[in-house]
Design an enzyme around this catalytic site. Structure first.
Site, PDB file in Angstrom:
ATOM      1  N   LYS A  88      47.649  40.327  31.973  1.00  0.00           N
ATOM      2  CA  LYS A  88      48.369  41.071  33.040  1.00  0.00           C
ATOM      3  C   LYS A  88      49.849  40.741  33.210  1.00  0.00           C
ATOM      4  O   LYS A  88      50.333  39.541  33.171  1.00  0.00           O
ATOM      5  CB  LYS A  88      47.556  40.708  34.186  1.00  0.00           C
ATOM      6  CG  LYS A  88      47.974  42.076  35.380  1.00  0.00           C
ATOM      7  CD  LYS A  88      46.942  41.596  36.785  1.00  0.00           C
ATOM      8  CE  LYS A  88      47.396  42.493  37.848  1.00  0.00           C
ATOM      9  NZ  LYS A  88      46.375  42.292  38.845  1.00  0.00           N
ATOM     10  N   SER A 124      44.956  47.140  40.815  1.00  0.00           N
ATOM     11  CA  SER A 124      46.107  46.626  40.257  1.00  0.00           C
ATOM     12  C   SER A 124      45.690  45.976  38.615  1.00  0.00           C
ATOM     13  O   SER A 124      46.603  46.155  37.792  1.00  0.00           O
ATOM     14  CB  SER A 124      46.666  45.233  40.995  1.00  0.00           C
ATOM     15  OG  SER A 124      45.975  44.186  40.519  1.00  0.00           O
ATOM     16  N   SER A 172      40.842  43.465  42.581  1.00  0.00           N
ATOM     17  CA  SER A 172      41.312  43.799  41.411  1.00  0.00           C
ATOM     18  C   SER A 172      41.076  43.682  40.049  1.00  0.00           C
ATOM     19  O   SER A 172      41.490  43.776  39.187  1.00  0.00           O
ATOM     20  CB  SER A 172      43.026  43.623  41.698  1.00  0.00           C
ATOM     21  OG  SER A 172      43.668  44.239  42.766  1.00  0.00           O
TER      22      SER A 172
END
Length: 474
Positions: A84, A157, A181
Site C-alpha cells: 500500500k 482505503s 480498511s
C-alpha cells in the site's frame, strides 16, 4: 513448469513459494508474468499507483541466483507481492493517497518494507488508497474498481491492495486498517485479511491516519498465506517503541493445526439483529463447518458497541489532526473535502470529551479481555448487509445510521486493538463475495491463522476468483 496463465496468477502465495523452492518455476518467470498481467489489466482496474518493474526484476534475479546457490530465505523468497502506498519505499514517491505528499521521496524504507526485502520478496509496486487512508479518495484520484463487478464497492482505503490480490496482480499485499480498511476490501473482493493486534507490526515508516487505531497487516488469498506474510513483517522494532516485545509465533506451524476443542463464541442476537438473511446464512454455514471440525460453539453476550462506534470518528479525527499538523492548515487547499473535514473536527474537539473517549476505550478493552477468558475466538459478520453498490456508497454521507451499521463489527477492534481475520464464506444473489470475521485475544494471531486455515482446508470459497473476462466486457 506447465501451469496455465490464470492458474499461475491465482496460486496461493505458499503454493508459489513451494514451486519456487523446488525450482519448478523461477522468481524471474513469476515476476515477469505478474508485470505482464499488470500491464494488460490494471489500466482498467486501477489498483497500482506505481509499478516498480525494473526494481522488481532486479529483486527477482537476485532471488533466483540465491535459490540456485542453495540460499533459500523462506516462504516469501522470490514471491511477487505489493505494498500500500503509505509505506515508505526508499527514493520512491510515497504519497499516501494525497496531493500534499505527492513529491515525498523517503530516504529509508518502512520497517515492513525492509523486512520484505530481507526475506527476499519481490516488491512489484505501490498500491492505491484513499486520501491519507481515511474514507474517500482525493478528487484527483480515480478509485480502484472491484474485479468481481465494477458497479460494486471495492472496499475502503486498502482497496488497491485487495483489488490487486483478487485480480491476480500480486500474490499478497501489505495493507493497513484503522476502522475496517483491511476487512471491508477483503470482504468485497473475496480475500483473506489479517488485522493483527495493535503493536504486533511496526508502524515505522507508515503514514499515520490515527496512531493508536492504525494496524499494519496483510491481504492474502488464504489464512496460511497471511500467516507466512505476518511472520516476516511482525516483531519488535527499535524504530517503533510501540511495537510489542513478545516473540513472533510460528504462524505457518499454527496453520497446520486443527481447531478441535477450541471454543468459538457467537452472540446470536448481535449477529442477527438488522443483519440480512444471506449474511446470516453465511455465518450459519461457517458455524456448521467449524463444528464439524471439532470446535465448540459457545453462546456469548458481547458488550454493547454503539457508544464506541460513535466514538471512533472523533477519536480518529483528533489523531488525524496530529498526524497532519505539519501540512494542515498550512496547505489546506491541497486537501480533499472529506479528509479536511475530519481534520477540522479533530482540531475542534474539546479535550475533556476526548479523555472520556479514551476511558470508554479502556473499559471496552477490559470487557473483551474478560470475554476471552471464556472463549478462544469470536465469530461475527464483517458488516450486516450484502455487498454494497457504488450507488449506495455515494449516499453514505446522507445516512449516518448506515455508516454506523457499516462500522459496527470493525471499528470496535481498532478501538481495543484486538486481532481479527476475515474469511470468504459465500456469495450474494448477485454473485458478490460475502465474508465473516474471527476475533482473537490480544496478540493471539496464531489462533486466527490456525482456525482460518482449518476452515479453508475443507471449504473452497477462498479459491474462487473474479470472472475478469466477462468483467472486461461490462
Amino acid at each position: 513448469m506447465d501451469i496455465g496463465s490464470d492458474d499461475l496468477h491465482y496460486l496461493e502465495l505458499t503454493e508459489l513459494a513451494a514451486c519456487i523452492r523446488a525450482r519448478k518455476i523461477s522468481p524471474l518467470e513469476a515476476t515477469r508474468a505478474q508485470l505482464d498481467r499488470i500491464a494488460a489489466l490494471d489500466g482498467e482496474l486501477g489498483s497500482y499507483v506505481r509499478v516498480m518493474g525494473d526494481a522488481a526484476m532486479a529483486q527477482a534475479e537476485a532471488a533466483h541466483a540465491e535459490i540456485a546457490a542453495g540460499r533459500y530465505r523462506g516462504p516469501l523468497h522470490g514471491v511477487p507481492i505489493a505494498v500500500k502506498d503509505l509505506f515508505w519505499t526508499k527514493n520512491i514517491p510515497t504519497a499516501a493517497g494525497t496531493v500534499v505528499h505527492g513529491d515525498f521521496r523517503p530516504d529509508e524504507d518502512a520497517t515492513v518494507v525492509d523486512r520484505l526485502n530481507g526475506a527476499g520478496a519481490v516488491v512489484l509496486g505501490k498500491l492505491q488508497l484513499t486520501e491519507g487512508a481515511y474514507s474517500d479518495h482525493h478528487p484527483s484520484v480515480t478509485p480502484p474498481k472491484n474485479p468481481w463487478n465494477p458497479d460494486y464497492w471495492p472496499g475502503i482505503s486498502s482497496s488497491g491492495s485487495a483489488v490487486a490480490t483478487a485480480a491476480g496482480l500480486c500474490y499478497g499485499s501489505i495493507a493497513s486498517d484503522t476502522g475496517g480498511s483491511i476487512r471491508w476490501p477483503c470482504a468485497a473482493n473475496g480475500l483473506t485479511g489479517l488485522k493483527p493486534s495493535w503493536g504486533r507490526v511496526s508502524r515505522h515508516g507508515a503514514f499515520e491516519l490515527a496512531a493508536t487505531l492504525d494496524h499494519v497487516g496483510v491481504i492474502a488469498r488464504s489464512a496460511k498465506d497471511a500467516g507466512a506474510m505476518l511472520g516476516v513483517i511482525a516483531g519488535r522494532d527499535h524504530a517503533d517503541p510501540t511495537a510489542v516485545l513478545d516473540p513472533v509465533p510460528h504462524y505457518l506451524a499454527a496453520a497446520e493445526q486443527d481447531v478441535r476443542g477450541r471454543r468459538i463464541g457467537f452472540d446470536a442476537r448481535w449477529s442477527s439483529d438488522g443483519v440480512d438473511v444471506t449474511t446470516q446464512q453465511v455465518l450459519g454455514e461457517a458455524i456448521k463447518t467449524l463444528r464439524t471440525l471439532g470446535a465448540d460453539i459457545v453462546d456469548v453476550r458481547f458488550p454493547d458497541v454503539k457508544q464506541v462506534v460513535a466514538d471512533w470518528v472523533p477519536n480518529c479525527a483528533v489523531e488525524a489532526a496530529v498526524a497532519h499538523d505539519a501540512t494542515y492548515p498550512a496547505r489546506k487547499d491541497e486537501y480533499g473535502p472529506i479528509l479536511a473535514a475530519v481534520i477540522e473536527a479533530g482540531r475542534a474537539l474539546f479535550a475533556p470529551d476526548y479523555q472520556r473517549i479514551l476511558l470508554r476505550r479502556l473499559e471496552l478493552r477490559g470487557r473483551i479481555a474478560s470475554l476471552f477468558e471464556t472463549i478462544d475466538l469470536l465469530l461475527i459478520p464483517v458488516h450486516p448487509f450484502p455487498p454494497l453498490t457504488l450507488a449506495m456508497i455515494r449516499t453514505l454521507g446522507d445516512q449516518p445510521d448506515l455508516i454506523a451499521r457499516l462500522q459496527e463489527y470493525t471499528c470496535p477492534f481498532n478501538m481495543t486493538g484486538h486481532p481479527t481475520i476475515t474469511l470468504p464464506g459465500g456469495f450474494s444473489s448477485t454473485g458478490m463475495p460475502i465474508a465473516f470475521q474471527l476475533v482473537a485475544a490480544d496478540l493471539d494471531e496464531a489462533m486466527l491463522v490456525r482456525a482460518g486455515a482449518a476452515f479453508q482446508r475443507v471449504t473452497s470459497w477462498h479459491r474462487r476468483h473474479p470472472p475478469l473476462s466477462s468483467w472486461r466486457q461490462h
